[in-house]
Design an enzyme around this catalytic site. Structure first.
Site, mmCIF file in Angstrom:
data_model
loop_
_atom_site.group_PDB
_atom_site.id
_atom_site.type_symbol
_atom_site.label_atom_id
_atom_site.label_comp_id
_atom_site.label_asym_id
_atom_site.label_seq_id
_atom_site.Cartn_x
_atom_site.Cartn_y
_atom_site.Cartn_z
ATOM 1 N N LYS C 78 9.384 28.617 30.463
ATOM 2 C CA LYS C 78 8.890 28.540 29.093
ATOM 3 C C LYS C 78 9.548 27.338 28.418
ATOM 4 C CE LYS C 78 8.426 31.609 25.029
ATOM 5 N NZ LYS C 78 8.819 32.934 24.466
ATOM 6 N N SER C 153 4.842 35.525 22.870
ATOM 7 C CA SER C 153 4.753 34.075 22.833
ATOM 8 C C SER C 153 4.864 33.386 24.186
ATOM 9 C CB SER C 153 5.849 33.551 21.917
ATOM 10 O OG SER C 153 7.117 33.838 22.486
ATOM 11 N N SER C 177 7.851 39.260 23.475
ATOM 12 C CA SER C 177 7.220 38.026 23.956
ATOM 13 C C SER C 177 7.187 37.843 25.473
ATOM 14 C CB SER C 177 7.902 36.811 23.332
ATOM 15 O OG SER C 177 7.449 36.640 22.009
#
Ligand SMILES: [Mg+2]
Ligand SMILES: [Zn+2]
Lengths: 100, 477, 504
Positions: C78, C153, C177
C-alpha cells in the site's frame, strides 16, 4: 436541538487547519460535518463521567532510547526533497507573523 | 524592596526559563545535539518530521529533567507528552511535542541568595524549534522578502521552568535566573549559556497597587539575552504599565520584545482567545512514569547544589559575597579541603576571592594550599610573598616550600627588622611625630607609610604583621 | 501468472530450487501488465528493482542459502508505507513525487523474509475512505466486477491479490481498511493487534488506531506473512515488546472445544438491520460451520460497540488533523505559492494538495480538539473507548473468539455512497477492534448479492492471533466455493494448476 456546527464555526476551523474553502464548499462541508456530529451525539446516552480515557489500546510506559547520536541520512538527501533551497536551508516566502 | 516604581505600585513577575538539555542526541531521535554546525547538518528524518517517522524518548533527557525537578524541590510525577498544534515553518511537524496537563515536575521552589523564595509551578519537557533567518529588508521579520530555515535546533530537548508570579523586584529576577543557571550547570543538566541560546528567559510582567493580591494583565517579554537586560526590561515594562494605569488606560495581554538598543519593549503579538493549540496526548508516545527507585537513584547521584555549597563556606566564616564568588568559580571544594587541613579560614577565603581568579586554580593541591596559608600565618611568608608563591603554585603545581626557597623567601629575623625600622624612624622624624600623635586617622596613614618603606627596604620580605607590632612597640615605648 | 496462487507455494518452490524467483517475479509483472489496466491496483511498479532482487534470491538458493519463509514471493505494498528511493504518495497530490530516504520497518522485514516488492498500490488518500474512490490518482476497480469498488482504504492491495497479480500484499487498517476490502474482494485480510507490527515508516492517519497487516488468498499465507512482518521495533514507541505470537503452528489445531461468540449487536437489532440479508446469513452459516467442526457457539453482547462509530469518527479525524499538519509545502512534497507570506503559501498548498475527504476529516478533527469542544468530543470519545474495552473483556470471558460480518454489504458501485455519513456507516463492524487494539480478520465465506464475495470477521483479544488463525483455518476449510474474479491471472482460473500454484 440546535445545529451541531455552524457555517461560521466551519470557517473558523478551516482557518485553524490552514484550508481555504469556497462559499460552496463551506455550505457543503457544514452540512456534512453537522450530519456526522449529529450522529456522534448518540454517545450522549452513555454515562462516562467516572470513566478514564483510553489513549492507547496497549498500555505501555517508559519506552526509551539510549542517548546515542548518529546522523543516518545525509543533508543532501534531506534537502533534495525541499521545494526551494538556498544556502543549505529551506527557503519560504516571508514569515509575517511571529511564533504563536 | 525595589523603589523604581512610583509609590503605591508593586511589581509582579513570573519567569519562564527554557533550558536546553546537555544530551548527545535530540529528544526524540538520534540526530546530533551540539551547538553550532553548518545549517541542517544535525537533522534526521524524525526531527525533520518526515512522513512515517516516529518519536522515541531519550532516557537521558528524562533523567536530566528529573535532576532539574529534584534540584528545584519539585514533585516528580507520571507525565504525558502532548501535542501543541499551530502552523509555523520553524516547527517541522507543525505541532510541538510538549507537556500540558501532566508535566514531569510540579510544585517546587527555589530559594534565592537574597532570601526570597520563588515557587516553581512546573518544569516540563518539550522539544525546541528550528531557527529562521529573515532575508532582505533590514533583517526584521516585518520587512523580510524571504525566510531561510535551519532545523539543527529542532527537536533539541528543553525543560521549561515556569515560576509562580512571586518576584517583586528586578534584582530578585536576576538573582533567580543566575541561581537557576548555577544549578543547571552544577547538576550537569544544561550548559546554561545565554550566548548560545541554551538558556532563554521570558518574563511575565504586571503591576498592582501595593497591598493588593490581584493579578493584573501581564505582558510576556521575550528576547531577553542577559541578566542586565532582564533587569532593565522588567523595569521598563513595569513603568510602562504604571503609566498606562495612571493615564486611565490599561495594558493589553501580548508578547513584547526587548530591544536592547532603545531600552524599550516593543509590541509583539496579542495573546488571548485566538490561540487554540488543540492540545491532546501524543498518540505516538507513551507516558513516562518514573519509579520511586529511579528517582532516588538520581537524587543520590546529585552533586551538592550551589546553595548548600555556599552554606558550607558561610559556616567557615566566609561572608555572603565571598561564598558566592568562590562557588561560582568552583573553588569551594579546594577551599574547604584546605580549611579541613588546618589552614586559617579567613586567609583561605581571601586568597580564593582575591588571588585565585585564574584558570586552573580549582586544580590546586589542597594540601599545598593549606601549607601556604600556614606559612603565611606563622610569619614564614609575608602577604606579598604568599601571593607570589600562590600564583606560581597554580602555574607549576610545586609545593609552597619549594617555591619560597627558590625565591629566597625566608622569614626575616625580628632583630634585623627592628634595626631597619629604627633607621627609618631616624631618617623621617616628621612622619614619626605624626604617627605618634593623637589623630587616629593620621596615625593609620603614617603606619602605611612606614610599612611601605619597610617593604621597599626588604623587597617585600617583611611580614606586615610583625612590622606593625614593632612600630607600635616603639610608639608606646 | 504462473506464480500467483499462494505465497507458501511460491516460497517452497523457490527455496527448493524448483522454480526461480526471477521467473516468479516475471510472471507477477506480466500479470500486472496484463490486468492492471482494468483494475488500477498499482500506482507504481518497480520491475527493475524487483527483478534484481529476484536474481539475488536465486543466487542465495544456488549457493545453498535460505532466503527466508517468503523467498521469492512478490508483494504489493500500500502506497502509505515508505520505500527508500521509490515514490510514496498516500494517493495524495500533496506528496506526489516525494521519495523517502528510508524504508518502513515492515519493508525491511519483508525483505529479510525473502519477499520481493513489485510495486505500490492505490488507496483512499491518506487511507481515509472505504472504497478507494478518494485517490488523487483515480479509483481502483474490484476484480470481481470492475463497475464496483474494491472497498478501502487498502483497495489497491486487496485487488492486487484478488486478481492474482501478487499472492501477497500489505495494507493498513485504521477502522477496517484491510478487512473491509478483503471482504469485498474475496480475500483474507488480517488486522493484527495494535503494536504487533511496527508503524515506523507507515505514513500516519490516526496513530492510536493504525495497524499494518497482510492480504492473502489463504489463511496459512496470512499466518506466514504476519509472522514475517510482526515483532518489536525500537523505532516505534507503541510497538509491543513481545515476540510475535506463533500462528503457523496453530493452523491445524482445529476448533474442537473452542467457544465462538456471536456479537449479537452486529447480527440482529437496529444496527444489523442496515446489513444486507445475505451478509447476515453467511455469518450465521459460518457459525454453523464452526459448530459442526466442534466449536461451541455462544451469543455475546458488546453493547458499547454501537457507539464505536461515533467514537471513531472523532478520534481518528482528531489524530489525523494533527498528523497531517506537516504537509505545509516547506520541507517536502508539493508547494503552491500564492499571496505573499509563508502562511499564504501553506494555505494554498494544503488547499490544492488535499482532496475533499481529507479536508473533511481534518476539519472534523480540528473541531473535535478545539477549545471548548475537547471534552464534549475528543475527551468523551476516548472514554467511550474505555467502555468498549470493558465490554470486550466481558465478552472474552465467555468466548475465545468472536464472530460477526465484516462489511454490511458486498462491493457497491462507484459513487453509491457519496454521502460521507453513509460511507462511514460502512465501517461499523470493523471499528470496535481498532478502538480496542484487538486483532481481527476477514475470511471469505461464500457469496452475497450478485454472486459477489462475502467475508466474515473473526475477533480475538490482544495478541491472541494464534486462536484467530485456528478458527480462520477451520472457516476456510468449511467455506463454500469462492467465486472467480472477472479479472484474474490465468493461475486463478486454470484448473490444471493446483492450489499450491504448481501445474498438475
Ligand atoms: Mg512560554
Ligand atoms: Zn516552551
Amino acid at each position: 436541538m440546535s445545529d451541531p456546527i455552524s457555517r461560521d464555526e466551519v470557517a473558523k476551523v478551516a482557518e485553524l487547519a490552514m484550508l481555504e474553502l469556497t462559499d460552496g464548499e463551506l455550505d457543503t462541508f457544514t452540512g456534512q460535518l453537522a450530519a456526522v456530529l449529529q450522529h456522534a451525539t448518540d454517545v450522549d446516552a452513555l454515562d462516562v463521567a467516572d470513566v478514564e480515557p483510553t489513549n492507547h489500546p496497549y498500555p505501555l510506559v517508559n519506552v526509551f532510547r539510549p542517548d546515542v547520536a548518529e546522523n543516518r541520512v545525509s543533508r543532501e538527501e534531506l534537502l533534495a526533497a525541499g521545494p526551494e533551497i538556498e544556502d543549505h536551508m529551506f527557503k519560504v516566502p516571508p514569515v509575517l507573523g511571529e511564533q504563536p | 524592596m525595589s523603589t523604581f516604581l512610583p509609590d503605591g505600585w508593586e511589581l509582579v513577575v513570573g519567569l519562564e526559563v527554557h533550558a536546553e538539555l546537555a544530551t548527545e542526541s535530540k529528544l526524540f531521535s538520534p540526530a546530533v545535539n551540539h551547538f553550532g554546525g553548518e545549517p541542517n547538518t544535525q537533522v534526521d528524518p524524525v526531527c525533520l518530521g518526515l512522513p512515517g517517522t516516529l518519536p522515541v524518548i531519550s532516557k537521558e533527557a528524562v533523567e536530566l529533567s528529573i535532576r532539574i525537578g529534584l534540584a528545584l524541590n519539585c514533585t516528580i510525577q507520571r507525565c504525558v507528552f502532548a501535542r501543541k498544534n499551530y502552523f509555523y515553518p520553524d516547527m517541522p511537524k507543525d505541532y510541538q511535542i510538549s507537556q500540558y496537563d501532566q508535566p514531569l515536575n510540579i510544585d517546587g521552589w527555589l530559594d534565592l541568595p537574597t532570601g526570597t523564595r520563588v515557587r516553581i509551578e512546573r518544569a516540563h519537557m518539550e522539544e525546541d524549534t528550528g531557527k529562521s533567518t529573515h532575508l532582505g529588508g533590514d533583517g526584521r521579520i516585518t520587512s523580510a522578502t524571504a525566510t531561510l530555515l535551519d532545523y539543527n535546533r529542532a527537536g533539541v530537548p528543553l525543560v521549561e521552568i515556569v515560576s509562580h508570579p512571586d518576584i517583586r523586584d528586578p534584582e530578585d529576577a536576576k538573582a533567580y535566573v543566575a541561581e537557576l543557571q548555577a544549578i543547571l550547570v552544577t547538576i550537569g543538566s544544561s550548559d546554561g549559556k545565554f550566548e548560545e541560546g541554551s538558556m532563554r528567559v521570558d518574563a511575565n510582567v504586571s503591576v498592582r497597587p501595593v497591598g493588593s493580591d490581584e493579578l493584573r494583565t501581564r505582558c510576556e517579554i521575550k528576547n531577553v539575552n542577559s541578566l542586565r537586560s532582564l533587569g532593565r526590561a522588567i523595569e521598563y515594562e513595569a513603568r510602562r504599565h504604571v503609566d498606562l494605569y495612571d493615564s486611565g488606560n490599561a495594558p493589553m495581554q501580548e508578547t513584547r520584545h526587548w530591544d536592547e538598543e532603545s531600552g524599550r519593549t516593543k509590541s509583539g503579538r496579542p495573546k488571548g482567545d485566538a490561540d487554540d493549540y488543540r492540545y491532546f496526548p501524543d498518540p505516538d508516545l507513551v507516558p513516562v512514569d518514573p519509579s520511586r527507585e529511579w528517582i532516588e537513584e538520581i537524587r543520590a547521584a546529585l552533586p551538592p547544589l550551589p546553595s548548600a555549597r555556599r552554606a558550607a563556606l558561610l559556616a567557615q566564616g566566609a561572608d555572603a559575597t565571598g561564598a558566592a564568588v568562590i562557588v561560582e568559580r568552583d573553588l569551594d571544594t579546594l577551599a574547604l579541603a584546605a580549611i579541613d587541613a588546618g589552614a586559617d579560614p579567613a586567609r583561605v577565603v581571601t586568597h580564593a576571592v582575591q588571588n585565585l581568579n585564574v584558570d586552573g586554580a580549582a586544580a590546586l593541591d589542597a594540601g599545598h594550599f593549606a601549607d601556604l596559608v600556614k606559612m603565611e600565618v606563622g610569619g614564614d611568608l609575608s602577604a606579598t610573598q604568599a601571593k607570589t608563591v600562590l600564583a606560581e603554585m597554580v602555574e607549576t603545581g610545586n609545593s609552597p616550600t619549594e617555591i619560597a626557597s627558590a625565591h629566597g623567601f625566608e622569614a626575616m629575623d625580628t632583630s634585623e627588622l627592628e634595626s631597619i625600622i629604627d633607621g627609618l624612624i631616624e631618617a623621617s622624624p616628621d612622619e614619626w611625630a605624626r604617627f605618634t600623635g593623637d589623630d587616629d586617622k593620621i596615625r593609620g596613614k603614617m603606619q602605611g607609610f612606614f610599612t611601605g618603606q619597610v617593604m621597599k627596604a626588604t623587597k617585600g620580605q617583611a611580614d606586615g604583621k610583625v612590622v606593625a607590632q614593632i612600630l607600635n612597640a616603639r610608639r608606646n615605648g | 501468472m504462473s506464480a500467483g496462487e499462494t505465497a507458501l507455494g511460491v516460497a517452497s518452490a523457490v527455496r527448493s530450487g524448483e522454480r526461480s524467483a526471477v521467473e516468479v517475479v516475471e510472471a507477477s509483472l506480466a500479470a500486472i501488465d496484463a490486468l492492471d489496466g482494468q483494475v488500477h491496483a498499482f500506482l507504481e511498479v518497480t520491475a527493475e528493482e524487483a527483478l534484481a532482487r529476484a536474481a539475488d534470491i536465486d543466487e542465495t538458493v544456488a549457493a545453498g542459502g535460505d532466503p527466508g519463509p517468503l523467498a521469492g514471493v512478490p508483494v504489493a505494498l500500500k502506497d502509505n508505507m515508505c520505500t527508500e528511493g521509490v515514490p510514496t504518495t498516500c494517493s495524495s497530490k500533496i506528496l506526489e513525487g516525494w521519495i523517502p530516504p528510508y524504508d518502513a520497518t515492515v519493508v525491511e522485514k519483508l525483505r529479510a523474509a525473502g519477499a520481493i516488492t513489485v510495486g505500490k498500490t492505490n488507496l483512499d488518500e491518506f487511507a481515509m475512505g472505504s472504497s478507494t474512490e478518494n485517490s488523487a490518482f483515480g479509483a481502483t476497480r474490484n476484480p470481481h466486477d470492475t463497475d464496483r469498488v474494491p472497498g478501502g482504504s487498502s483497495g489497491g492491495s486487496a485487488a492486487a491479490v484478488a486478481a492474482g497479480m501478487t499472492p501477497l500484499s500489505i495494507g493498513s487498517d485504521t477502522g477496517g481498511s484491510i478487512r473491509q476490502p478483503a471482504s469485498l474482494c474475496g480475500v483474507v485480510g488480517l488486522k493484527p493487534t495494535y503494536g504487533a507490527v511496527s508503524r515506523f515508516g507507515l505514513i500516519a492517519f490516526a496513530s492510536s488506531l493504525d495497524q499494518i497487516g497482510p492480504f492473502t488468498r489463504t489463511v496459512a499465507d496470512a499466518a506466514v506473512a504476519f509472522e514475517a512482518i510482526g515483532g518489536h521495533d525500537v523505532r516505534d514507541s507503541t510497538s509491543i515488546p513481545e515476540p510475535v505470537p506463533s500462528c503457523v503452528e496453530a493452523l491445524g489445531a482445529g476448533v474442537d472445544g473452542l467457544r465462538v461468540g456471536i456479537i449479537s449487536e452486529l447480527l440482529e437489532g437496529e444496527l444489523a438491520s442496515g446489513f444486507e440479508p445475505e451478509v447476515l446469513q453467511r455469518t450465521r452459516d459460518a457459525a454453523a460451520a464452526l459448530e459442526a467442526a466442534g466449536a461451541t457457539i455462544v451469543p455475546v453482547s458488546v453493547p458499547s460497540a454501537i457507539y464505536g462509530l461515533s467514537a471513531y469518527y472523532l478520534i481518528a479525524p482528531a489524530e489525523a488533523s494533527s498528523n497531517l499538519s506537516r504537509y505545509d509545502g516547506v520541507r517536502y512534497g508539493n508547494r503552491v505559492v500564492a499571496g505573499d507570506s509563508t502562511a499564504d503559501m501553506m494555505r494554498a498548498t494544503r488547499t490544492a494538495g488535499f482532496g475533499a475527504e481529507v479536508k473533511r476529516r481534518i476539519m472534523l478533527g480540528t473541531y473535535a480538539l478545539s477549545a471548548g469542544y475537547y471534552d464534549a468530543f475528543y475527551g468523551k470519545a476516548q472514554r467511550v473507548r474505555t467502555l468498549i474495552l470493558e465490554d470486550f473483556a466481558r465478552a472474552y470471558a465467555q468466548a475465545d473468539v468472536l464472530l460477526s460480518p465484516t462489511s454490511p454489504c458486498v462491493a457497491f458501485g462507484f459513487g453509491a455512497k457519496s454521502d460521507p455519513l453513509t460511507m462511514y456507516l460502512n465501517d461499523v463492524a470493523t471499528i470496535p477492534s481498532n478502538l480496542a487494539g484487538h486483532p481481527a480478520m476477514s475470511v471469505p465465506f461464500g457469496t452475497g448479492a450478485d454472486d459477489l464475495p462475502v467475508g466474515v470477521q473473526l475477533l480475538a483479544p490482544t495478541l491472541a492471533e494464534p486462536v484467530l488463525f485456528r478458527v480462520a483455518a477451520a472457516l476456510e476449510a468449511a467455506a463454500p466455493a469462492a467465486p472467480l474474479p472477472a479479472v484474474a491471472a490465468p493461475a486463478l482460473t486454470d484448473p490444471t494448476i493446483d492450489d499450491q500454484g504448481v501445474p498438475a
